[in-house]
Design a protein around this motif. Structure first.
Motif, mmCIF file in Angstrom:
data_model
loop_
_atom_site.group_PDB
_atom_site.id
_atom_site.type_symbol
_atom_site.label_atom_id
_atom_site.label_comp_id
_atom_site.label_asym_id
_atom_site.label_seq_id
_atom_site.Cartn_x
_atom_site.Cartn_y
_atom_site.Cartn_z
ATOM 1 N N THR A 1 0.953 -0.993 0.074
ATOM 2 C CA THR A 1 -0.045 0.031 0.085
ATOM 3 C C THR A 1 0.768 1.115 -0.043
ATOM 4 N N LYS A 2 0.576 2.318 -0.430
ATOM 5 C CA LYS A 2 1.237 3.516 -0.481
ATOM 6 C C LYS A 2 1.442 4.256 0.797
ATOM 7 N N THR A 3 0.533 4.005 1.793
ATOM 8 C CA THR A 3 0.582 4.469 3.048
ATOM 9 C C THR A 3 0.423 3.602 4.228
ATOM 10 N N GLN B 1 1.336 -0.294 17.625
ATOM 11 C CA GLN B 1 0.195 -1.025 17.133
ATOM 12 C C GLN B 1 -0.387 -0.500 15.862
ATOM 13 N N GLY B 2 -0.152 -1.174 14.586
ATOM 14 C CA GLY B 2 -0.867 -0.826 13.692
ATOM 15 C C GLY B 2 -0.963 -2.050 12.546
ATOM 16 N N ASP B 3 -1.319 -2.027 11.257
ATOM 17 C CA ASP B 3 -1.801 -3.084 10.684
ATOM 18 C C ASP B 3 -0.515 -3.868 9.937
ATOM 19 N N ASN B 4 0.531 -3.153 9.717
ATOM 20 C CA ASN B 4 1.901 -3.473 9.178
ATOM 21 C C ASN B 4 2.746 -3.849 10.082
ATOM 22 N N THR C 1 4.814 7.064 3.966
ATOM 23 C CA THR C 1 4.269 7.448 2.781
ATOM 24 C C THR C 1 5.150 7.176 1.769
ATOM 25 N N LEU C 2 4.822 6.257 0.845
ATOM 26 C CA LEU C 2 5.527 6.015 -0.427
ATOM 27 C C LEU C 2 5.298 6.653 -1.792
#
Length: 207
Positions: free
Chosen positions: A140-142, A163-166, A205-206
């Protein structure tokens, strides 16, 4: 290009364990010494070479070696993170009742919040500089995470949890926080230093 954006918020907390930052300092010191050695050797080779095309090749090799060094160091830092996490988990055995009791207490007014030397913007910049973006794998981009950590009474930090999704982003965020150079000035309540919890939202952010 990867860009790291940081914002910060904080809340009072009444519990934490001792900081294990020394593990990360030793890893970074070891690999920085090897970088200096490599830099010196490549510079000698580069300066002694007169052929322009050969010099370009030496420069390319140097960049490749340094990139590999960053990757190897990151593996060592992941090992340090696992060791620190295990130590903190072991310290927490048998203390859950105590932590639960602390969590049930009413919030206490803070006379002086904990702060990083030079201010929050300096902390943001240092975390961004320490962040190893190549260790983050995402389609994902972000990607986002919220990093919670404790500032102890002596200004050291502990219990860094993202704590995050990635998962890879969370891991790199925790390593960066454990690796900051300075201690905080502690928070105070009624003239006494207290443990203090920070939350640091991070966004990669990519572009």
């Amino acid at each position: 290009m990867k860009a790291l954006l940081l914002s910060l918020c904080c809340i009072i907390s009444s519990f934490c364990f001792a900081q294990q930052k020394e593990e990360f300092r030793l890893v970074k010191s070891y690999y920085n010494q090897h970088r200096m050695m490599l830099n010196s050797e490549f510079k000698k080779k580069f300066d002694s070479e007169t052929n322009t095309f050969v010099k370009a090749g030496i420069k390319s090799d140097y960049k490749l070696f340094m990139k590999k060094m960053d990757s190897i160091e990151n593996i060592a830092l992941i090992g340090a993170l696992l060791k620190v996490r295990n130590i903190e988990d072991l310290q927490g055995i048998g203390k859950q009742k105590h932590l639960s009791d602390n969590n049930s207490d009413k919030p206490t007014d803070v006379e002086k919040a904990a702060n990083y030397p030079g201010g929050i913007n300096i902390l943001r910049q240092e975390v961004a500089d320490l962040f190893y973006t190549e260790g983050v794998y995402t389609e994902t981009k972000t990607v986002k995470t919220n990093v919670a950590f404790i500032v102890e009474k002596d200004g050291s930090i502990s219990n860094v949890h993202a704590q995050g999704d990635n998962f890879t982003f969370n891991r790199q965020a925790e390593i960066a926080l454990y690796s900051v150079a300075e201690k905080f000035s502690p928070a105070f309540v009624k003239g006494d230093p207290v443990r203090y919890r920070f939350k640091l939202p991070l966004t990669l952010t990519l572009e």
